[in-house]
Design a protein around this motif. Structure first.
Motif, PDB file in Angstrom:
ATOM      1  N   GLU A  25      12.475  36.334  -6.796  1.00  0.00           N
ATOM      2  CA  GLU A  25      11.413  37.079  -6.137  1.00  0.00           C
ATOM      3  C   GLU A  25      10.415  36.095  -5.528  1.00  0.00           C
ATOM      4  OE1 GLU A  25      11.043  41.055  -8.928  1.00  0.00           O
ATOM      5  OE2 GLU A  25      10.099  39.200  -9.615  1.00  0.00           O
ATOM      6  N   PRO A  26       9.690  36.499  -4.487  1.00  0.00           N
ATOM      7  CA  PRO A  26       8.614  35.643  -3.978  1.00  0.00           C
ATOM      8  C   PRO A  26       7.560  35.417  -5.064  1.00  0.00           C
ATOM      9  CG  PRO A  26       9.119  37.396  -2.421  1.00  0.00           C
ATOM     10  CD  PRO A  26       9.836  37.727  -3.692  1.00  0.00           C
ATOM     11  N   VAL A  27       6.967  34.227  -5.061  1.00  0.00           N
ATOM     12  CA  VAL A  27       5.968  33.884  -6.071  1.00  0.00           C
ATOM     13  C   VAL A  27       4.743  33.273  -5.394  1.00  0.00           C
ATOM     14  CG1 VAL A  27       5.511  32.705  -8.249  1.00  0.00           C
ATOM     15  CG2 VAL A  27       7.853  33.342  -7.674  1.00  0.00           C
ATOM     16  N   ASP A  32      -3.869  42.508  -4.540  1.00  0.00           N
ATOM     17  CA  ASP A  32      -4.383  43.833  -4.188  1.00  0.00           C
ATOM     18  C   ASP A  32      -3.957  44.232  -2.776  1.00  0.00           C
ATOM     19  OD1 ASP A  32      -5.598  44.009  -6.656  1.00  0.00           O
ATOM     20  OD2 ASP A  32      -7.592  43.440  -5.926  1.00  0.00           O
ATOM     21  N   ARG A  33      -4.048  43.286  -1.850  1.00  0.00           N
ATOM     22  CA  ARG A  33      -3.680  43.596  -0.462  1.00  0.00           C
ATOM     23  C   ARG A  33      -2.173  43.825  -0.344  1.00  0.00           C
ATOM     24  NH1 ARG A  33      -2.759  45.794   3.080  1.00  0.00           N
ATOM     25  NH2 ARG A  33      -3.103  45.435   5.308  1.00  0.00           N
ATOM     26  N   ALA A  34      -1.384  43.088  -1.104  1.00  0.00           N
ATOM     27  CA  ALA A  34       0.071  43.287  -1.088  1.00  0.00           C
ATOM     28  C   ALA A  34       0.432  44.677  -1.605  1.00  0.00           C
ATOM     29  CB  ALA A  34       0.757  42.206  -1.926  1.00  0.00           C
ATOM     30  N   LYS A  35      -0.289  45.142  -2.629  1.00  0.00           N
ATOM     31  CA  LYS A  35      -0.058  46.493  -3.145  1.00  0.00           C
ATOM     32  C   LYS A  35      -0.389  47.530  -2.083  1.00  0.00           C
ATOM     33  CE  LYS A  35      -0.916  45.494  -8.050  1.00  0.00           C
ATOM     34  NZ  LYS A  35      -1.868  45.689  -9.197  1.00  0.00           N
ATOM     35  N   GLU A  36      -1.495  47.308  -1.363  1.00  0.00           N
ATOM     36  CA  GLU A  36      -1.875  48.236  -0.295  1.00  0.00           C
ATOM     37  C   GLU A  36      -0.803  48.284   0.787  1.00  0.00           C
ATOM     38  OE1 GLU A  36      -5.642  46.950   1.149  1.00  0.00           O
ATOM     39  OE2 GLU A  36      -6.707  47.374  -0.733  1.00  0.00           O
ATOM     40  N   ALA A  37      -0.122  47.157   0.996  1.00  0.00           N
ATOM     41  CA  ALA A  37       0.949  47.082   1.997  1.00  0.00           C
ATOM     42  C   ALA A  37       2.294  47.529   1.433  1.00  0.00           C
ATOM     43  CB  ALA A  37       1.055  45.651   2.529  1.00  0.00           C
ATOM     44  N   SER A  38       2.277  48.045   0.187  1.00  0.00           N
ATOM     45  CA  SER A  38       3.488  48.550  -0.485  1.00  0.00           C
ATOM     46  C   SER A  38       4.543  47.469  -0.682  1.00  0.00           C
ATOM     47  CB  SER A  38       4.090  49.727   0.309  1.00  0.00           C
ATOM     48  OG  SER A  38       3.166  50.796   0.378  1.00  0.00           O
ATOM     49  N   LEU A  52       6.033  30.800  -2.525  1.00  0.00           N
ATOM     50  CA  LEU A  52       7.428  30.381  -2.614  1.00  0.00           C
ATOM     51  C   LEU A  52       8.328  31.564  -2.286  1.00  0.00           C
ATOM     52  CD1 LEU A  52       7.332  28.503  -6.049  1.00  0.00           C
ATOM     53  CD2 LEU A  52       7.020  27.502  -3.779  1.00  0.00           C
ATOM     54  N   ASP A  53       9.445  31.295  -1.610  1.00  0.00           N
ATOM     55  CA  ASP A  53      10.402  32.376  -1.402  1.00  0.00           C
ATOM     56  C   ASP A  53      11.218  32.585  -2.677  1.00  0.00           C
ATOM     57  OD1 ASP A  53      12.410  30.429  -1.479  1.00  0.00           O
ATOM     58  OD2 ASP A  53      12.896  30.569   0.642  1.00  0.00           O
ATOM     59  N   LYS A 113       2.717  36.472   5.451  1.00  0.00           N
ATOM     60  CA  LYS A 113       3.803  35.569   5.054  1.00  0.00           C
ATOM     61  C   LYS A 113       4.686  36.224   4.000  1.00  0.00           C
ATOM     62  CE  LYS A 113       2.511  31.956   7.536  1.00  0.00           C
ATOM     63  NZ  LYS A 113       3.349  31.395   8.636  1.00  0.00           N
ATOM     64  N   LEU A 114       4.062  36.919   3.061  1.00  0.00           N
ATOM     65  CA  LEU A 114       4.841  37.622   2.038  1.00  0.00           C
ATOM     66  C   LEU A 114       5.659  38.748   2.649  1.00  0.00           C
ATOM     67  CD1 LEU A 114       2.151  37.811  -0.782  1.00  0.00           C
ATOM     68  CD2 LEU A 114       4.355  36.637  -0.957  1.00  0.00           C
ATOM     69  N   THR A 115       5.065  39.492   3.568  1.00  0.00           N
ATOM     70  CA  THR A 115       5.772  40.589   4.220  1.00  0.00           C
ATOM     71  C   THR A 115       7.016  40.085   4.930  1.00  0.00           C
ATOM     72  OG1 THR A 115       3.697  41.795   4.537  1.00  0.00           O
ATOM     73  CG2 THR A 115       5.562  42.452   5.899  1.00  0.00           C
ATOM     74  N   ALA A 116       6.902  38.926   5.567  1.00  0.00           N
ATOM     75  CA  ALA A 116       8.041  38.355   6.299  1.00  0.00           C
ATOM     76  C   ALA A 116       9.224  38.068   5.387  1.00  0.00           C
ATOM     77  CB  ALA A 116       7.612  37.083   7.013  1.00  0.00           C
ATOM     78  N   LEU A 117       8.952  37.808   4.114  1.00  0.00           N
ATOM     79  CA  LEU A 117      10.031  37.513   3.172  1.00  0.00           C
ATOM     80  C   LEU A 117      10.849  38.750   2.833  1.00  0.00           C
ATOM     81  CD1 LEU A 117       8.199  35.098   0.687  1.00  0.00           C
ATOM     82  CD2 LEU A 117       9.780  34.489   2.532  1.00  0.00           C
ATOM     83  N   PHE A 118      10.314  39.924   3.140  1.00  0.00           N
ATOM     84  CA  PHE A 118      11.019  41.163   2.835  1.00  0.00           C
ATOM     85  C   PHE A 118      11.720  41.752   4.054  1.00  0.00           C
ATOM     86  CE2 PHE A 118       7.924  40.809  -0.554  1.00  0.00           C
ATOM     87  CZ  PHE A 118       8.630  41.226  -1.675  1.00  0.00           C
ATOM     88  N   THR A 119      11.659  41.052   5.181  1.00  0.00           N
ATOM     89  CA  THR A 119      12.302  41.542   6.403  1.00  0.00           C
ATOM     90  C   THR A 119      13.635  40.839   6.594  1.00  0.00           C
ATOM     91  OG1 THR A 119      11.280  39.848   7.810  1.00  0.00           O
ATOM     92  CG2 THR A 119      10.045  41.894   7.459  1.00  0.00           C
ATOM     93  N   PRO A 120      14.604  41.494   7.269  1.00  0.00           N
ATOM     94  CA  PRO A 120      15.914  40.878   7.495  1.00  0.00           C
ATOM     95  C   PRO A 120      15.839  39.528   8.192  1.00  0.00           C
ATOM     96  CG  PRO A 120      15.999  43.202   8.032  1.00  0.00           C
ATOM     97  CD  PRO A 120      14.545  42.876   7.768  1.00  0.00           C
ATOM     98  N   ALA A 121      14.830  39.340   9.065  1.00  0.00           N
ATOM     99  CA  ALA A 121      14.707  38.093   9.808  1.00  0.00           C
ATOM    100  C   ALA A 121      14.399  36.920   8.897  1.00  0.00           C
ATOM    101  CB  ALA A 121      13.625  38.219  10.873  1.00  0.00           C
ATOM    102  N   ALA A 122      13.889  37.199   7.696  1.00  0.00           N
ATOM    103  CA  ALA A 122      13.512  36.128   6.780  1.00  0.00           C
ATOM    104  C   ALA A 122      14.695  35.565   6.016  1.00  0.00           C
ATOM    105  CB  ALA A 122      12.471  36.644   5.782  1.00  0.00           C
TER     106      ALA A 122
END
Length: 204
Positions: free
Chosen positions: A65-67, A92-98, A171-172, A194-203
C-alpha cells in the motif's frame, strides 16, 4: 503429458478457491510480496524495527500500500509536532477524497528513549489511529540507513535531542519514493494529488 498436468492444476485451482478468510486484497498483497523489489525501493534495507506494540518487523512489512513516512522523535517540542500535524492533515484530506488503503509511518530518531511503550503513548496523545498509523523504534544502524535513504539529515544537539530535517515522504506500494515535502507545513493538496495518482491505472 505436460499439457495434461497444466490442465489438472488449473482445474484444481478453480475447484478449490482461496479460503473465505483470505480476501481478494490479501491475495493481491501476498502475490505482490512474492515479486522481487525494485533496486530503488527502501524496502531493500534489511535492518529491523520494533513497532509501538513491541513487534519486531522489517520495513518490507509495509509493502502493498502507499505509505506516508516521516522521521522525528517524541521529545521534540517544535518541528516534530508540526510534521505529525501535516501528516494528519494529509490523512484527513485523503479521507475526504475517498482514498483508502494508505498507511502512515513515523520512525523515531531516538533509539534510546523512544521505547514501544513511549511510542504508543505518543500515538494516543496525538490521536493517531492505530488502524492506519504505525510508529517505529530502531537501533542506531537502522536509523542511519533509513535517514540516508529518505534524505533526512540529523545530529545530536546540546540538550540531548536532535536537529533534523523536516521531510514527509510518499512511498508507492513497492517502497519507491514518489514525492517528498522538504519543509514543515506541507502542501497538503499537492501531497494528496500524488497519492491519488498512485490509485490510477496510469500510475502502474
Amino acid at each position: 503429458m505436460m499439457r495434461g498436468a497444466i490442465f489438472l492444476l488449473s482445474f484444481a485451482i478453480s475447484f478449490f478457491p482461496w479460503p473465505a478468510s483470505v480476501s481478494a486484497h490479501d491475495h493481491e498483497h501476498m502475490m505482490k510480496a512474492a515479486e522481487p523489489l525494485s533496486g530503488t525501493s527502501i524496502y531493500n534495507l534489511t535492518s529491523g524495527w520494533t513497532d509501538q506494540d513491541g513487534k519486531r518487523v522489517k520495513l518490507e512489512t509495509l509493502r502493498g500500500e502507499p505509505v506516508v513516512v516521516a522521521m522525528g522523535y517524541t521529545r521534540c517540542k517544535d518541528i516534530c509536532p508540526m510534521i505529525v500535524a501535516d501528516m494528519v492533515a494529509i490523512e484527513d484530506r485523503a479521507k475526504e477524497a475517498s482514498l483508502k488503503g494508505i498507511r502512515f509511518a513515523f520512525f523515531s530518531l531516538d533509539s534510546a528513549i523512544d521505547t514501544p511503550e513511549r511510542l504508543k503513548t505518543y500515538a494516543k496523545d496525538h490521536g493517531l489511529d492505530p488502524a492506519h498509523w504505525t510508529l517505529y523504534q530502531g537501533d542506531d544502524k537502522a536509523v542511519r540507513e533509513l535517514a540516508a535513504a529518505l534524505g533526512v539529515r540529523y545530529r545530536r544537539d546540546a540538550s540531548g535531542g536532535f536537529d533534523h530535517s523536516a521531510i514527509i515522504t510518499i512511498l508507492d506500494a513497492d517502497g519507491r519514493i514518489v514525492a517528498q515535502q522538504p519543509d514543515a507545513q506541507a502542501n497538503t493538496e499537492e501531497m494528496v494529488k500524488k497519492l491519488t495518482a498512485l490509485f490510477t491505472p496510469a500510475a502502474h
